[in-house]
Design an enzyme around this catalytic site. Structure first.
Site, short mmCIF file in Angstrom:
data_model
loop_
_atom_site.label_atom_id
_atom_site.label_comp_id
_atom_site.label_asym_id
_atom_site.label_seq_id
_atom_site.Cartn_x
_atom_site.Cartn_y
_atom_site.Cartn_z
N ASP A 70 0.68 -1.15 -0.05
CA ASP A 70 0.16 -0.06 -0.03
C ASP A 70 0.76 1.38 0.01
OD1 ASP A 70 -2.36 1.13 -0.07
OD2 ASP A 70 -2.52 1.27 1.86
N HIS A 71 0.59 2.15 -1.00
CA HIS A 71 1.12 3.49 -0.89
C HIS A 71 2.68 3.47 -1.11
CE1 HIS A 71 -2.11 6.13 -0.23
NE2 HIS A 71 -2.54 5.26 0.94
N VAL A 89 -9.93 -0.11 4.34
CA VAL A 89 -10.19 0.61 5.87
C VAL A 89 -9.30 -0.15 6.74
CG1 VAL A 89 -12.01 -1.27 5.71
CG2 VAL A 89 -11.95 0.46 7.51
#
Ligand code: 13P
Length: 306
Positions: free
Chosen positions: A82-83, A232
């Site tokens: 992620d990212h 989330v």
């Protein structure tokens, strides 16, 4: 079934639902998440952030464990760095069996974001991995970035970005932000902007970051407007933490295994609820059917040549 985000999200875009993308930093949370997905017969995506892996959840340990759990679960499970924007961490994800990455060039000028994202998209696709890009910038909830409309995704830029980078999924900035919102604040999501980005990109899978605290009704409406991946993270960790705090406060002598098992249940309950919001319940069956057809056709072609 261990797979990549492209496989999972193209089905979601085609059938207008979203897949929950969440994080685990230990076995209990990972197993709670996969158990929820298996019980709901839903696909699920595991996110591991660059820093999360640096400080605690090493990919060498997490990815084999998630893959093993995915084999048992019989629902599609993907992993996603992620990212990612540090080339060293991106290569680390490639070496350690991630099935997808999210390349985050959202703070670069548009041309630079397109150039870098295209480079990583080509690399991912060469290795059969999926990739998500980000356009506009999803900032920090505590800083009030959710309300910064200047950073929202522009639909015509999104069309160009999708066309020129070849990403499988696009993260859009439409009114949410990462982390905890100030107490009592429910963000305003620009649903029209989601619809505009969806249309401009020809129906590309869209990701909503900063799902924690965004409000159930907002999430359902975002999915109806065209979101296919809901990130989330903060709130699943908070649910685990709250479970530990409650159990230890109620009974400081609680056994360690009991404590961990109850935390696992907390993660499971939390994710089950988000699967309900996302519309992904029952959607794993379609993948099993596709997989079965693939296996049958392979078997038949072996038979033909005999
Ligand atoms: P939250 O932690 O706010 O849910 O955001 C998660 C996220 O978007 C990860 O990329």
């Amino acid at each position: 079934m261990y797979t990549d985000i492209k496989t999972i999200l193209s089905d979601a875009a085609e059938k207008n639902y979203a897949v929950i993308a969440t994080s685990a930093i230990n076995m209990e949370t990972a197993r709670g998440i996969i158990t929820a997905a298996a019980e709901k017969n839903a696909p699920v995506i595991f996110l591991l952030g660059q820093n999360m892996m640096r400080v605690h959840a090493k990919a060498e340990l997490m990815i084999p464990m998630i893959r093993r759990l995915a084999e048992y679960a019989n629902v599609p499970v993907a992993t996603c760095l992620d990212h990612g924007n540090d080339p060293e961490r991106l290569m680390y994800a490639f070496r350690n069996g991630f099935s997808s990455i999210m390349y985050d060039g959202s703070l670069l000028p548009l041309e630079g974001n397109i150039r870098e994202t295209r480079h990583w998209a080509e690399t991912c696709h060469t290795f059969g991995m999926g990739i998500e890009g980000e356009l506009g910038h999803v900032g920090n909830a505590a800083a009030g970035d959710d309300a910064n409309e200047a950073a929202y995704t522009n639909a015509s830029d999104a069309a160009m970005f999708a066309r020129e980078t070849g990403v499988d999924c696009l993260a859009v900035a439409v009114g949410t932000a990462h982390g905890e919102y100030p107490k009592g604040l429910i963000p305003h999501i620009n649903f029209d902007r989601i619809r505009e980005c969806k249309e401009a990109t020809g129906g590309m899978p869209l990701a909503l970051h900063g799902g924690s605290g965004a409000g159930d009704e907002n999430i359902v409406r975002a999915v109806q407007a065209g979101i296919n991946k809901i990130n989330v993270v903060t709130d699943v960790f908070s649910a685990c933490r709250a479970s530990l705090l409650e159990d230890l406060s109620a009974n400081p002598k609680i056994g360690y295994i009991d404590l961990m098992s109850r935390m696992e249940m907390a993660a499971k309950h939390f994710i089950s609820h988000w699967i309900d919001l996302s519309g992904s319940e029952g959607k794993a069956s379609g993948f099993r059917e596709k997989n079965r057809i693939y296996l049958l056709s392979k078997k038949e072609s072996v038979g033909d040549s005999e």
